[in-house]
Scaffold this motif. Structure first.
Motif, PDB file in Angstrom:
ATOM      1  N   ASN A  64       0.795  -1.199   0.020  1.00  0.00           N
ATOM      2  CA  ASN A  64       0.056  -0.076  -0.068  1.00  0.00           C
ATOM      3  C   ASN A  64       0.979   1.114   0.006  1.00  0.00           C
ATOM      4  O   ASN A  64       1.923   1.300   0.625  1.00  0.00           O
ATOM      5  CB  ASN A  64      -0.939  -0.243   1.196  1.00  0.00           C
ATOM      6  CG  ASN A  64      -1.989  -0.946   0.939  1.00  0.00           C
ATOM      7  OD1 ASN A  64      -2.290  -1.456   0.025  1.00  0.00           O
ATOM      8  ND2 ASN A  64      -2.504  -1.473   2.288  1.00  0.00           N
ATOM      9  N   ALA A  65       0.479   2.282  -0.701  1.00  0.00           N
ATOM     10  CA  ALA A  65       1.270   3.499  -0.663  1.00  0.00           C
ATOM     11  C   ALA A  65       0.976   4.184   0.710  1.00  0.00           C
ATOM     12  O   ALA A  65       0.109   4.127   1.331  1.00  0.00           O
ATOM     13  CB  ALA A  65       0.662   4.451  -1.728  1.00  0.00           C
ATOM     14  N   ASP A  66       2.204   5.129   1.023  1.00  0.00           N
ATOM     15  CA  ASP A  66       2.226   5.558   2.200  1.00  0.00           C
ATOM     16  C   ASP A  66       1.167   6.587   2.513  1.00  0.00           C
ATOM     17  O   ASP A  66       0.416   7.027   1.493  1.00  0.00           O
ATOM     18  CB  ASP A  66       3.453   6.273   2.327  1.00  0.00           C
ATOM     19  CG  ASP A  66       4.539   5.119   2.527  1.00  0.00           C
ATOM     20  OD1 ASP A  66       4.524   3.775   2.940  1.00  0.00           O
ATOM     21  OD2 ASP A  66       5.815   5.515   2.274  1.00  0.00           O
ATOM     22  N   GLY A  67       0.775   7.108   3.736  1.00  0.00           N
ATOM     23  CA  GLY A  67      -0.270   8.227   3.859  1.00  0.00           C
ATOM     24  C   GLY A  67      -0.276   9.169   3.150  1.00  0.00           C
ATOM     25  O   GLY A  67      -1.080   9.926   2.975  1.00  0.00           O
ATOM     26  N   LEU A  68       0.952   9.709   2.827  1.00  0.00           N
ATOM     27  CA  LEU A  68       0.930  11.132   1.997  1.00  0.00           C
ATOM     28  C   LEU A  68       0.881  10.912   0.506  1.00  0.00           C
ATOM     29  O   LEU A  68       0.793  11.772  -0.308  1.00  0.00           O
ATOM     30  CB  LEU A  68       2.551  11.692   2.305  1.00  0.00           C
ATOM     31  CG  LEU A  68       2.866  12.319   3.802  1.00  0.00           C
ATOM     32  CD1 LEU A  68       4.192  12.507   3.737  1.00  0.00           C
ATOM     33  CD2 LEU A  68       1.909  13.309   4.013  1.00  0.00           C
ATOM     34  N   ALA A  69       0.483   9.748   0.132  1.00  0.00           N
ATOM     35  CA  ALA A  69       0.445   9.494  -1.377  1.00  0.00           C
ATOM     36  C   ALA A  69      -0.323  10.129  -2.092  1.00  0.00           C
ATOM     37  O   ALA A  69      -1.676  10.039  -1.702  1.00  0.00           O
ATOM     38  CB  ALA A  69       0.342   7.744  -1.551  1.00  0.00           C
ATOM     39  N   PRO A  70      -0.364  10.703  -3.421  1.00  0.00           N
ATOM     40  CA  PRO A  70      -1.233  11.394  -4.124  1.00  0.00           C
ATOM     41  C   PRO A  70      -1.655  10.207  -5.173  1.00  0.00           C
ATOM     42  O   PRO A  70      -2.932  10.719  -5.674  1.00  0.00           O
ATOM     43  CB  PRO A  70      -0.465  12.405  -4.865  1.00  0.00           C
ATOM     44  CG  PRO A  70       0.990  11.969  -4.915  1.00  0.00           C
ATOM     45  CD  PRO A  70       0.920  11.100  -3.654  1.00  0.00           C
ATOM     46  N   ALA A  71      -1.178   9.072  -5.120  1.00  0.00           N
ATOM     47  CA  ALA A  71      -1.679   8.061  -6.017  1.00  0.00           C
ATOM     48  C   ALA A  71      -1.209   6.541  -5.535  1.00  0.00           C
ATOM     49  O   ALA A  71      -0.207   6.524  -4.833  1.00  0.00           O
ATOM     50  CB  ALA A  71      -1.262   8.403  -7.491  1.00  0.00           C
ATOM     51  N   SER A  72      -1.853   5.573  -6.376  1.00  0.00           N
ATOM     52  CA  SER A  72      -1.551   4.356  -5.618  1.00  0.00           C
ATOM     53  C   SER A  72       0.076   3.996  -6.104  1.00  0.00           C
ATOM     54  O   SER A  72       0.690   3.080  -5.535  1.00  0.00           O
ATOM     55  CB  SER A  72      -2.296   3.414  -6.405  1.00  0.00           C
ATOM     56  OG  SER A  72      -2.263   3.256  -7.701  1.00  0.00           O
ATOM     57  N   ASP A  73       0.464   4.681  -7.168  1.00  0.00           N
ATOM     58  CA  ASP A  73       1.986   4.230  -7.425  1.00  0.00           C
ATOM     59  C   ASP A  73       3.070   5.150  -6.796  1.00  0.00           C
ATOM     60  O   ASP A  73       4.299   4.897  -7.430  1.00  0.00           O
ATOM     61  CB  ASP A  73       1.874   4.338  -9.072  1.00  0.00           C
ATOM     62  CG  ASP A  73       1.663   5.745  -9.566  1.00  0.00           C
ATOM     63  OD1 ASP A  73       0.904   6.478  -8.950  1.00  0.00           O
ATOM     64  OD2 ASP A  73       1.957   6.095 -10.381  1.00  0.00           O
ATOM     65  N   TRP A  74       2.568   5.891  -6.005  1.00  0.00           N
ATOM     66  CA  TRP A  74       3.655   6.719  -5.238  1.00  0.00           C
ATOM     67  C   TRP A  74       4.604   5.912  -4.498  1.00  0.00           C
ATOM     68  O   TRP A  74       4.543   5.121  -3.581  1.00  0.00           O
ATOM     69  CB  TRP A  74       2.987   7.665  -4.342  1.00  0.00           C
ATOM     70  CG  TRP A  74       3.948   8.823  -3.731  1.00  0.00           C
ATOM     71  CD1 TRP A  74       4.463   9.836  -4.377  1.00  0.00           C
ATOM     72  CD2 TRP A  74       4.460   9.025  -2.339  1.00  0.00           C
ATOM     73  NE1 TRP A  74       5.150  10.586  -3.858  1.00  0.00           N
ATOM     74  CE2 TRP A  74       5.223  10.347  -2.345  1.00  0.00           C
ATOM     75  CE3 TRP A  74       3.842   8.334  -1.161  1.00  0.00           C
ATOM     76  CZ2 TRP A  74       5.650  10.645  -1.054  1.00  0.00           C
ATOM     77  CZ3 TRP A  74       4.337   8.839  -0.130  1.00  0.00           C
ATOM     78  CH2 TRP A  74       5.245  10.168  -0.040  1.00  0.00           C
TER      79      TRP A  74
END
Length: 201
Positions: free
Chosen positions: A72-82
């Protein structure tokens, strides 16, 4: 001037290689799930264009997040591939290898839509280029297609559809999953440009 391209095997970097014909190319296996397919696509286009190609391998998956790292992307992620600081990492690793080849200019396949991530913006490119220029070698980082969309880059590059089809855009696997942001972009660009995937030219 000696130019190297950071070649991911995706549509943008393959099109840039076709358009600009750099002196050499580097593909990084940094622990991303689709590494082997990206390397294969990069190797194929370099063989076709007779561009010397180097693969750099260093496993950074424990530092990653999101689709490319298989979590899973980290909490600050703007999108799933961050993947945090990914472009900064890739530029640094490529430059560490490129300097031994006498490279003066390192090109990235960044396009207009990559500004969705901060490390795909013009400001980031200027900053990372300035940082490298302060160090031994004075290397310059450039993104020749940063003002273009992927479809515009494909058109201006003149890359035939059969060679563009070699691109690997999936974020999750060596075999395209068909439902990640990378796969969606792949099909959208083919449709926008008017290339027929069933009849590559």
């Amino acid at each position: 001037m000696k130019v190297a391209l950071l070649l991911s095997g995706g549509m943008d970097s393959l099109s840039l290689a076709w358009w600009k014909r750099p002196d050499l190319a580097f593909t990084l296996n940094y622990g991303q799930l689709a590494a082997q397919a990206e390397i294969a696509a990069s190797r194929a286009i370099c063989e076709r264009l007779k561009i010397p190609h180097q693969v750099v391998e260093i496993d950074c998956r424990d530092l990653g997040s999101g689709d490319m790292a298989g979590r899973n992307a980290d909490g600050l992620a703007p999108a799933s591939d961050w993947w945090p600081y990914r472009n900064q990492m890739l530029v640094t690793l490529a430059a560490m290898k490129a300097i031994s080849y006498g490279v003066t200019h390192l090109w990235l396949g960044t396009v207009k839509s990559d500004a969705f991530h901060r490390d795909g913006s013009s400001e980031f490119m200027s900053a990372i280029s300035h940082l490298l220029s302060l160090q031994e070698g004075g290397m310059v980082v450039e993104a020749p297609a940063i003002e273009l969309s992927t479809a515009e880059l494909v058109r201006v590059s003149g890359i035939p559809s059969g060679f563009l089809a070699w691109a690997h855009s999936c974020h999750k696997a060596d075999v395209p999953c068909g439902n990640c942001r990378g796969c969606n972009k792949y099909f959208e660009v083919f449709e926008e440009v008017g290339y027929d995937l069933d009849r590559p030219g």
